[in-house]
Design a protein around this motif. Structure first.
Motif, PDB file in Angstrom:
ATOM      1  N   LYS A  34       0.834  -1.206   0.000  1.00 16.20           N
ATOM      2  CA  LYS A  34       0.000   0.000   0.000  1.00 16.20           C
ATOM      3  C   LYS A  34       0.863   1.248   0.000  1.00 16.20           C
ATOM      4  O   LYS A  34       0.579   2.210  -0.708  1.00 16.20           O
ATOM      5  CB  LYS A  34      -0.925   0.015   1.221  1.00 16.20           C
ATOM      6  N   GLY A  35       1.929   1.231   0.789  1.00 16.03           N
ATOM      7  CA  GLY A  35       2.827   2.377   0.836  1.00 16.03           C
ATOM      8  C   GLY A  35       3.497   2.625  -0.500  1.00 16.03           C
ATOM      9  O   GLY A  35       3.570   3.772  -0.967  1.00 16.03           O
ATOM     10  N   ARG A  36       3.970   1.555  -1.142  1.00 12.95           N
ATOM     11  CA  ARG A  36       4.593   1.715  -2.450  1.00 12.95           C
ATOM     12  C   ARG A  36       3.599   2.164  -3.503  1.00 12.95           C
ATOM     13  O   ARG A  36       3.905   2.987  -4.359  1.00 12.95           O
ATOM     14  CB  ARG A  36       5.269   0.413  -2.883  1.00 12.95           C
ATOM     15  N   PHE A  37       2.366   1.641  -3.413  1.00 12.55           N
ATOM     16  CA  PHE A  37       1.332   2.055  -4.354  1.00 12.55           C
ATOM     17  C   PHE A  37       1.015   3.536  -4.186  1.00 12.55           C
ATOM     18  O   PHE A  37       0.933   4.280  -5.170  1.00 12.55           O
ATOM     19  CB  PHE A  37       0.062   1.232  -4.151  1.00 12.55           C
ATOM     20  N   ASP A  38       0.848   3.964  -2.946  1.00 12.53           N
ATOM     21  CA  ASP A  38       0.555   5.378  -2.686  1.00 12.53           C
ATOM     22  C   ASP A  38       1.687   6.272  -3.169  1.00 12.53           C
ATOM     23  O   ASP A  38       1.442   7.346  -3.736  1.00 12.53           O
ATOM     24  CB  ASP A  38       0.302   5.607  -1.191  1.00 12.53           C
ATOM     25  N   GLN A  39       2.910   5.826  -2.964  1.00 13.64           N
ATOM     26  CA  GLN A  39       4.063   6.606  -3.415  1.00 13.64           C
ATOM     27  C   GLN A  39       4.076   6.716  -4.942  1.00 13.64           C
ATOM     28  O   GLN A  39       4.302   7.800  -5.501  1.00 13.64           O
ATOM     29  CB  GLN A  39       5.348   5.955  -2.921  1.00 13.64           C
ATOM     30  N   GLU A  40       3.809   5.613  -5.615  1.00 13.94           N
ATOM     31  CA  GLU A  40       3.783   5.621  -7.082  1.00 13.94           C
ATOM     32  C   GLU A  40       2.625   6.475  -7.595  1.00 13.94           C
ATOM     33  O   GLU A  40       2.774   7.230  -8.559  1.00 13.94           O
ATOM     34  CB  GLU A  40       3.670   4.193  -7.608  1.00 13.94           C
ATOM     35  N   GLU A  41       1.479   6.358  -6.956  1.00 16.41           N
ATOM     36  CA  GLU A  41       0.318   7.156  -7.357  1.00 16.41           C
ATOM     37  C   GLU A  41       0.582   8.644  -7.152  1.00 16.41           C
ATOM     38  O   GLU A  41       0.204   9.467  -7.975  1.00 16.41           O
ATOM     39  CB  GLU A  41      -0.911   6.718  -6.547  1.00 16.41           C
ATOM     40  N   GLN A  42       1.269   8.975  -6.071  1.00 17.01           N
ATOM     41  CA  GLN A  42       1.602  10.368  -5.788  1.00 17.01           C
ATOM     42  C   GLN A  42       2.533  10.932  -6.858  1.00 17.01           C
ATOM     43  O   GLN A  42       2.410  12.084  -7.252  1.00 17.01           O
ATOM     44  CB  GLN A  42       2.253  10.487  -4.401  1.00 17.01           C
ATOM     45  N   SER A  43       3.439  10.094  -7.355  1.00 17.30           N
ATOM     46  CA  SER A  43       4.376  10.590  -8.368  1.00 17.30           C
ATOM     47  C   SER A  43       3.672  10.902  -9.687  1.00 17.30           C
ATOM     48  O   SER A  43       4.212  11.617 -10.518  1.00 17.30           O
ATOM     49  CB  SER A  43       5.506   9.575  -8.595  1.00 17.30           C
ATOM     50  N   HIS A  44       2.466  10.365  -9.891  1.00 15.97           N
ATOM     51  CA  HIS A  44       1.714  10.631 -11.116  1.00 15.97           C
ATOM     52  C   HIS A  44       0.511  11.551 -10.888  1.00 15.97           C
ATOM     53  O   HIS A  44      -0.298  11.741 -11.799  1.00 15.97           O
ATOM     54  CB  HIS A  44       1.232   9.311 -11.735  1.00 15.97           C
ATOM     55  N   SER A  45       0.410  12.116  -9.704  1.00 16.83           N
ATOM     56  CA  SER A  45      -0.759  12.945  -9.399  1.00 16.83           C
ATOM     57  C   SER A  45      -0.795  14.238 -10.222  1.00 16.83           C
ATOM     58  O   SER A  45      -1.874  14.768 -10.495  1.00 16.83           O
ATOM     59  CB  SER A  45      -0.807  13.278  -7.915  1.00 16.83           C
ATOM     60  N   ALA A  46       0.353  14.731 -10.625  1.00 22.12           N
ATOM     61  CA  ALA A  46       0.399  15.986 -11.378  1.00 22.12           C
ATOM     62  C   ALA A  46       0.530  15.760 -12.884  1.00 22.12           C
ATOM     63  O   ALA A  46       0.698  16.715 -13.637  1.00 22.12           O
ATOM     64  CB  ALA A  46       1.564  16.837 -10.889  1.00 22.12           C
ATOM     65  N   CYS A  47       0.424  14.524 -13.317  1.00 20.16           N
ATOM     66  CA  CYS A  47       0.574  14.230 -14.742  1.00 20.16           C
ATOM     67  C   CYS A  47      -0.614  14.761 -15.548  1.00 20.16           C
ATOM     68  O   CYS A  47      -1.714  14.901 -15.041  1.00 20.16           O
ATOM     69  CB  CYS A  47       0.684  12.722 -14.971  1.00 20.16           C
ATOM     70  N   THR A  48      -0.362  14.979 -16.809  1.00 24.80           N
ATOM     71  CA  THR A  48      -1.415  15.420 -17.718  1.00 24.80           C
ATOM     72  C   THR A  48      -2.027  14.201 -18.404  1.00 24.80           C
ATOM     73  O   THR A  48      -1.626  13.068 -18.157  1.00 24.80           O
ATOM     74  CB  THR A  48      -0.836  16.373 -18.782  1.00 24.80           C
ATOM     75  N   TRP A  49      -2.956  14.441 -19.310  1.00 23.50           N
ATOM     76  CA  TRP A  49      -3.643  13.367 -20.019  1.00 23.50           C
ATOM     77  C   TRP A  49      -2.694  12.517 -20.851  1.00 23.50           C
ATOM     78  O   TRP A  49      -2.970  11.377 -21.175  1.00 23.50           O
ATOM     79  CB  TRP A  49      -4.734  13.938 -20.912  1.00 23.50           C
ATOM     80  N   ASN A  50      -1.521  13.066 -21.195  1.00 16.88           N
ATOM     81  CA  ASN A  50      -0.575  12.389 -22.068  1.00 16.88           C
ATOM     82  C   ASN A  50       0.304  11.372 -21.330  1.00 16.88           C
ATOM     83  O   ASN A  50       1.050  10.636 -21.952  1.00 16.88           O
ATOM     84  CB  ASN A  50       0.299  13.416 -22.784  1.00 16.88           C
ATOM     85  N   CYS A  51       0.191  11.300 -20.032  1.00 20.61           N
ATOM     86  CA  CYS A  51       0.991  10.355 -19.240  1.00 20.61           C
ATOM     87  C   CYS A  51       0.534   8.931 -19.554  1.00 20.61           C
ATOM     88  O   CYS A  51      -0.659   8.635 -19.558  1.00 20.61           O
ATOM     89  CB  CYS A  51       0.820  10.655 -17.758  1.00 20.61           C
ATOM     90  N   SER A  52       1.482   8.048 -19.801  1.00 13.81           N
ATOM     91  CA  SER A  52       1.125   6.670 -20.159  1.00 13.81           C
ATOM     92  C   SER A  52       0.380   5.963 -19.029  1.00 13.81           C
ATOM     93  O   SER A  52      -0.486   5.125 -19.279  1.00 13.81           O
ATOM     94  CB  SER A  52       2.378   5.881 -20.532  1.00 13.81           C
ATOM     95  N   VAL A  53       0.698   6.317 -17.802  1.00 11.00           N
ATOM     96  CA  VAL A  53      -0.002   5.704 -16.665  1.00 11.00           C
ATOM     97  C   VAL A  53      -1.466   6.146 -16.648  1.00 11.00           C
ATOM     98  O   VAL A  53      -2.371   5.332 -16.455  1.00 11.00           O
ATOM     99  CB  VAL A  53       0.704   6.062 -15.337  1.00 11.00           C
ATOM    100  N   LYS A  54      -1.692   7.430 -16.867  1.00  8.96           N
ATOM    101  CA  LYS A  54      -3.068   7.948 -16.894  1.00  8.96           C
ATOM    102  C   LYS A  54      -3.839   7.379 -18.086  1.00  8.96           C
ATOM    103  O   LYS A  54      -5.007   7.030 -17.965  1.00  8.96           O
ATOM    104  CB  LYS A  54      -3.067   9.482 -16.986  1.00  8.96           C
ATOM    105  N   ARG A  55      -3.179   7.269 -19.217  1.00  9.27           N
ATOM    106  CA  ARG A  55      -3.866   6.792 -20.422  1.00  9.27           C
ATOM    107  C   ARG A  55      -4.196   5.303 -20.339  1.00  9.27           C
ATOM    108  O   ARG A  55      -5.190   4.850 -20.906  1.00  9.27           O
ATOM    109  CB  ARG A  55      -3.007   7.074 -21.652  1.00  9.27           C
ATOM    110  N   SER A  56      -3.381   4.535 -19.645  1.00 11.00           N
ATOM    111  CA  SER A  56      -3.629   3.099 -19.561  1.00 11.00           C
ATOM    112  C   SER A  56      -4.511   2.715 -18.368  1.00 11.00           C
ATOM    113  O   SER A  56      -4.906   1.556 -18.244  1.00 11.00           O
ATOM    114  CB  SER A  56      -2.304   2.345 -19.481  1.00 11.00           C
ATOM    115  N   ALA A  57      -4.852   3.663 -17.528  1.00 13.69           N
ATOM    116  CA  ALA A  57      -5.651   3.367 -16.335  1.00 13.69           C
ATOM    117  C   ALA A  57      -6.987   2.697 -16.653  1.00 13.69           C
ATOM    118  O   ALA A  57      -7.347   1.711 -15.998  1.00 13.69           O
ATOM    119  CB  ALA A  57      -5.852   4.627 -15.509  1.00 13.69           C
ATOM    120  N   PRO A  58      -7.753   3.166 -17.639  1.00  9.33           N
ATOM    121  CA  PRO A  58      -9.028   2.488 -17.932  1.00  9.33           C
ATOM    122  C   PRO A  58      -8.840   1.028 -18.342  1.00  9.33           C
ATOM    123  O   PRO A  58      -9.623   0.166 -17.932  1.00  9.33           O
ATOM    124  CB  PRO A  58      -9.614   3.305 -19.085  1.00  9.33           C
ATOM    125  N   TYR A  59      -7.809   0.748 -19.117  1.00 10.93           N
ATOM    126  CA  TYR A  59      -7.541  -0.629 -19.526  1.00 10.93           C
ATOM    127  C   TYR A  59      -7.282  -1.506 -18.305  1.00 10.93           C
ATOM    128  O   TYR A  59      -7.841  -2.600 -18.174  1.00 10.93           O
ATOM    129  CB  TYR A  59      -6.343  -0.682 -20.472  1.00 10.93           C
TER     130      TYR A  59
END
Length: 82
Positions: A34-59
């Protein structure tokens, strides 16, 4: 007869204690994940729509939902086989 019951109780108590230790270890692993997940999620919190993590989230969300559905169906099948 009483000796057999006492032996069974002792065996079950050992099994219970082992399960408790396993539970503590699994809880620790879960907290770490959970801690690692939260840390990883925090690192992508400021990403835009073009971030691969944000774009692949629905999949990944659809895939997770599908896997959950399949696991549920398998559990039902296993229970029916018994």
């Amino acid at each position: 007869r009483m000796s057999a019951v006492a032996d069974k109780v002792a065996a079950l108590q050992l099994r219970r204690d082992a399960s408790r230790l396993e539970l503590v270890a699994k809880e620790r692993d879960l907290d770490d994940c959970k801690g690692r997940f939260d840390q990883e999620e925090q690192s992508h919190s400021a990403c835009t729509w073009n971030c691969s993590v944000k774009r692949s989230a629905p999949y990944h969300e659809k895939r997770r939902m599908h896997e959950t559905k399949v696991e549920t169906q398998l559990a039902v099948l296993r229970s029916l086989e018994r």
